[in-house]
Structures are given as C-alpha cells and as structure tokens.
Design a protein around this motif. Sequence first.
Motif, PDB file in Angstrom:
ATOM      1  N   SER A 270       1.232  -0.957  -0.166  1.00  0.00           N
ATOM      2  CA  SER A 270       0.009  -0.014  -0.111  1.00  0.00           C
ATOM      3  C   SER A 270       1.047   1.752   0.308  1.00  0.00           C
ATOM      4  CB  SER A 270      -0.960  -0.217   1.415  1.00  0.00           C
ATOM      5  OG  SER A 270      -0.006   0.491   2.403  1.00  0.00           O
ATOM      6  N   SER A 285      -4.839   6.857  -1.376  1.00  0.00           N
ATOM      7  CA  SER A 285      -4.215   5.469  -1.401  1.00  0.00           C
ATOM      8  C   SER A 285      -3.919   4.947  -1.767  1.00  0.00           C
ATOM      9  CB  SER A 285      -4.671   4.942   0.574  1.00  0.00           C
ATOM     10  OG  SER A 285      -6.460   4.657   0.339  1.00  0.00           O
ATOM     11  N   ALA A 287      -3.705   0.484  -2.752  1.00  0.00           N
ATOM     12  CA  ALA A 287      -3.274  -1.039  -2.133  1.00  0.00           C
ATOM     13  C   ALA A 287      -3.069  -1.706  -3.180  1.00  0.00           C
ATOM     14  CB  ALA A 287      -4.799  -0.979  -0.893  1.00  0.00           C
ATOM     15  N   THR A 294      -5.673  -3.422  -8.095  1.00  0.00           N
ATOM     16  CA  THR A 294      -5.205  -2.214  -6.680  1.00  0.00           C
ATOM     17  C   THR A 294      -6.602  -1.575  -7.144  1.00  0.00           C
ATOM     18  OG1 THR A 294      -3.162  -2.187  -8.252  1.00  0.00           O
ATOM     19  CG2 THR A 294      -4.159  -0.739  -7.529  1.00  0.00           C
TER      20      THR A 294
END
Length: 364
Positions: A270, A285, A287, A294
């Motif tokens: 991440s 963000s 991850a 993703t």
Amino acid sequence: MRQSRKQVTPNRHTKEVEHLPLVCDLLGQLPLDSLNFVMNRSNDYAADFVDVAIGMEQALDEAAIFTALHAACERMLGPTHLSGYVAALNRREVRRAFTTGLDEFPVEAIRSWLAGAECPVPSSPARPGAAELGFHRLSGNGQTIGGIVLATAALDADGQTRVDHLARLTGSCLLTLQRRKLSQLVLEALEHSEEAISFYDEDDGVVFSNPAYHRVFPHYPDRQGLLGARHLDLYKLDLAAGMIDDPLARSDPEAYLAERARLADKLVDSHREIQPLGGRVYIYSRAKSKTGATMSRRIDVTEQWQATTQLRERERELKELVFRDALTGLYNRAFLREHIAGITAAMEAGHIISFSILLIDLND
C-alpha cells in the motif's frame, strides 16, 4: 434442390453443455473423493448430478438451493422429506430456509446441533413407521454454514455416499451464494460511499469507479467510458485540466508523470500520501490485492487540513510572542534559555563539540 435445415430442439445434454463452465466451477470446489464418485458412476447418475449442480448454481436464494437438493434426493433416493437450515452471515443465527414436512425440530435445537462437531443431533418425537432420519452438517471454507435433516427409506452404503456428496455440493453452493450476497453488500456500500474509490485490474486498467470518484474528477469520461483507462493516463487528464496542485506538476509535467509511474511500479502492499487536487486536499491511498488488482481511495480532508494549518499558524504566532520582545522585536531571555537547552542536548548527543556566547552591553 434446396434442403431445409433441420431444427435442433434443445435437450438435456445441450442444456448441460451450455452450463458446462459453471458446472465445472462448482464441481471443482468438491473434494477429490466426491468428484471421483460422480465421475465413476453411470452416465445417468452423472447427468443427474450435473442437473443438480446447474439448478443450485442458478438459485437466487437458499430455498431454491434446497429445492434443487430435494428434487435430486427424490430422483436418486426415492420419496424424501427434507428440511434445510442456514447460518446467517454473522454465523450467530440459524433459520429454516426450506422444509417439506419435517418441521418438528425447533430452530433452537438445530442451532445447538450446528454449534460444534461434538454437539449431538436433536432428539425427535416418536415417529412409528416413519422414514429413517439423517442429519448432515453443511460446511464450506472450514466453517459450518447450515444443515439438513432428511427422512428417507433406509439407505445402503451407496445411497449414504450419494447423500454425503450431495450435502457437500449443497454446502459449496450455499457458501457461493452467501459470498455473492456479501459482495453485493460491499458493492452497494461502495456506490453510496463519500470516498472517491476506483479499482484497477492486474493490467492497470479501470474496472470500477463510484459516483464520488466522478465528483472529484468531473473532467473524466462517464463510468462506462472510463473502463479500461490506465492509471497514468488519468494523471495526464488531470494535468491537462489543471487539477494537480503540485509544484513539480506545474514546473515539469513529464517529471511528475515519471514520479507517479515510479510509485505505481514499486507498489507492493500500500501507499498513502496527502494529495492536493482542484483546490481540495485528499488523503490518497493505493493498495494492491493478492490477485494483482489495485484499489484507489481519496478521502476529502480539506476542512481538517485548513483547520490544522490555521492551528499551526496560531502556534507560530504565540511562539513569536513568547520568545521576542514586544517593543524591539529582538529575541528575549526565554528564547536564550530555550536555545541553550537545545545546544546542550546536541552536545550530549555528540552532534556538536562546543559553543560560545557573545555578550554585548549597549548603554545610552
């Protein structure tokens, strides 16, 4: 002479071929001994089992799965009464999802039976002349997800084995159905989330974006048009729209894109950062899942960021008032004490060797 083409009427076997990928997926979830049992039986038995798998795969709810199971038992074992019980997604509640005459067991008794492998089967009232009862736990992914109670004629070893394998298939289908329900709940939550969320496949192409995502990026194509767009191509659209509030993006767009590509390439688990976009501030963000896909999330923290910035500015102003003389604007004795304490700590840590103090006395 022109010949007419014969009309082919779909039969049981063409129906099975149409559903072959789905059936293979379901059968692939069975233990090897169950699969060998099915494949080593006659064609009629294998076809019956495939019919059950198709019926269960197409089921929209638990009752339909148990309906398919009951039909299979009637066909393979003879007259059968059946009750099917399902554990809720929270695994704490149990409810009866289907019954054909076996309603003599309270749900509480079934819940106690399903609570653990060592728990005894529920005791039933005297049933003179009635068919033999069989209790089967339904499990999937290492957890109990339900149970069935069967009333059939006495079963030989082959009949008991058939019931065992049908129960395994039923448990697998129930687990698949519950996962679909859970996936639907997650999808609905994503749709209504205020966070801007998008998913990329293993080739880095967009496969999902929620409405909040398009509110953050109104210059993007609509959700359908965005499918397949690459992660880096979206940054190019942002640069063209003047959305990115970043000094590097303004001074050297190519270097900015290269940096974004570097961060994407090194993403293993991440990544998180503060990202100013279009006059707003987001916690951004990304991850990566075990599948290679993703997920991208942006949480709007503009108000919190502004409040924090104002608080820091106020702290800086207060510090100036404490450490500077209000009349001359020069640093005062409080600042000297603070500064000497910092230098002393640096000396003790070995960062500096010595220091000097110069005293200047100015008289009128």
